[in-house]
Design an enzyme around this catalytic site. Sequence first.
Site, short mmCIF file in Angstrom:
data_model
loop_
_atom_site.label_atom_id
_atom_site.label_comp_id
_atom_site.label_asym_id
_atom_site.label_seq_id
_atom_site.Cartn_x
_atom_site.Cartn_y
_atom_site.Cartn_z
N CYS A 172 48.12 43.20 49.99
CA CYS A 172 47.29 41.87 49.14
C CYS A 172 47.47 42.44 47.62
O CYS A 172 47.86 41.66 46.53
CB CYS A 172 45.92 41.98 49.67
SG CYS A 172 45.99 41.21 51.44
N ILE A 173 46.65 43.41 47.19
CA ILE A 173 46.25 43.61 45.99
C ILE A 173 47.61 43.77 44.80
O ILE A 173 47.63 43.20 43.75
CB ILE A 173 45.18 44.59 45.56
CG1 ILE A 173 44.16 44.53 46.65
CG2 ILE A 173 44.65 44.87 44.00
CD1 ILE A 173 43.17 43.39 46.38
#
Length: 435
Positions: free
Chosen positions: A272-273
């Site tokens: 994600c990040i």
Amino acid sequence: MDKNSLIERLHNKSAIVGIIGLGYVGLPLALRFSKVGYKVIGIDIDEEKVNCLNQGKSYLEHIAEERVKTAVEYHLQASCDFSNASECDALILCVPTPLTKCREPDLSYILKTIESILPHIRPGHVISLESTTYPGTTEEVLKVRLESTGYKVGKDIFLVYSPEREDPGNPEYVTATIPKVCGGSTPQCLEAGIALYDNVINKVVPVSSTQTAEMTKLLENIHRSVNIGLVNEMKIIADKMGIDIHEVIHAASTKPFGFVPYYPGPGIGGHCIPIDPFYLTWKAREYGIHTRFIELAGEVNSAMPAWVVGKVMEALNARKKALNGSRILVLGLAYKKNIADVRESPAVEILELLHEKGADVSYSDPHVLKFPMMREHDFDLESVPVTPENLSACDCVILATAHHGFDFDLIREHSPLLVDTRGVYLDEEPHIVKA
Ligand SMILES: NC(=O)c1ccc[n+]([C@@H]2O[C@H](COP(=O)([O-])OP(=O)(O)OC[C@H]3O[C@@H](n4cnc5c(N)ncnc54)[C@H](O)[C@@H]3O)[C@@H](O)[C@H]2O)c1
């Protein structure tokens, strides 16, 4: 089937729920729907996963076998056959959304999934996209293709975007207790979306459009990326000034308002990040906007593995040793503690940089016993046990991921040189370097 019958079936749990993509997001969601009593059909292109599930086995370390077994006994079946989609009332898409080599959104998994379900779409279907993506994907990519069947979204079929907020390995929050944002293509779609999630998630948070829901997920992840970038930059400044950034964060956290602690580390990882913010960067270009915060945070965070390796080199140099030829043990391969996920892990990047510079590398990770197949990294390594002998045989030990399974006292006692990237060792000791 019309909207009211669909909603009725969702409410009384006679609806069949299809989950497409049974990974970190799809599997726990499938188990949750199954637990509350829905019949669930999980669809994945990965035959191994499908076979595993149908035998009642779990392939994700943080998901207990017992949960899968119970689900399969009662309500869950898995398949590679997309024609099952026509039997379902709801289709939830949880497929990957990575970046291409040029760091642009790669929607190929979503596109392939739509292609596969399109022949099986029928009136009364509610379709929810959960994969993280840029604002506009649901309307511009999904809706257009779904309506190519001749069915009208909002009248015949119902389309929502509802981002997943799964945090694997977090004991405090599970699928049911994490509020779920949901935006519909039309008010009718939103109504169907709320009915879909109402029985399985404690709190559904409706928003006015699919674009708002898409942007909400990106804001959450960008917020993390930028704040981690900030604290990583603060770490570098504090290091130069001889100040311990972790002591600073602990002290700042005593402020009862207006401060949220973020912790520095060897870089950011996971699906994600490091990835999602660049979905917005790409889309913002269409509007002539340059996403400076996102780029800057990405720059700072992705420079962290090299910064850690620089600290290792300095520390070895101070001991009259070169990195080339030194034996280095990296503790923790996963991108965060207590899980087995190594996607985009900074620990792997560190291993790679050390290896490139001629170090003799090994790693230990109780959750990753063998170095996994990865697109960009290839090591023929197995996790070595953390013993006094293995630690003291190294020139340097790097604590990259602070798994609870590590014996931190033993590591401190037996490492000749210990580079701590996680702020585990707060006291000053001559053989510990904070990085
Ligand atoms: N991992 C997380 O913690 C997390 C959290 C929030 C959101 N997300 C988002 O959720 C989405 C899925 O992430 P994930 O971590 O579950 O990925 P994953 O790689 O763990 O799982 C994806 C699954 O989809 C399957 N798949 C790929 N193409 C397919 C196709 N055409 N048809 C059917 N199945 C297909 C894969 O075989 C795999 O099992 C991504 O958009 C991600 O950004 C992930």
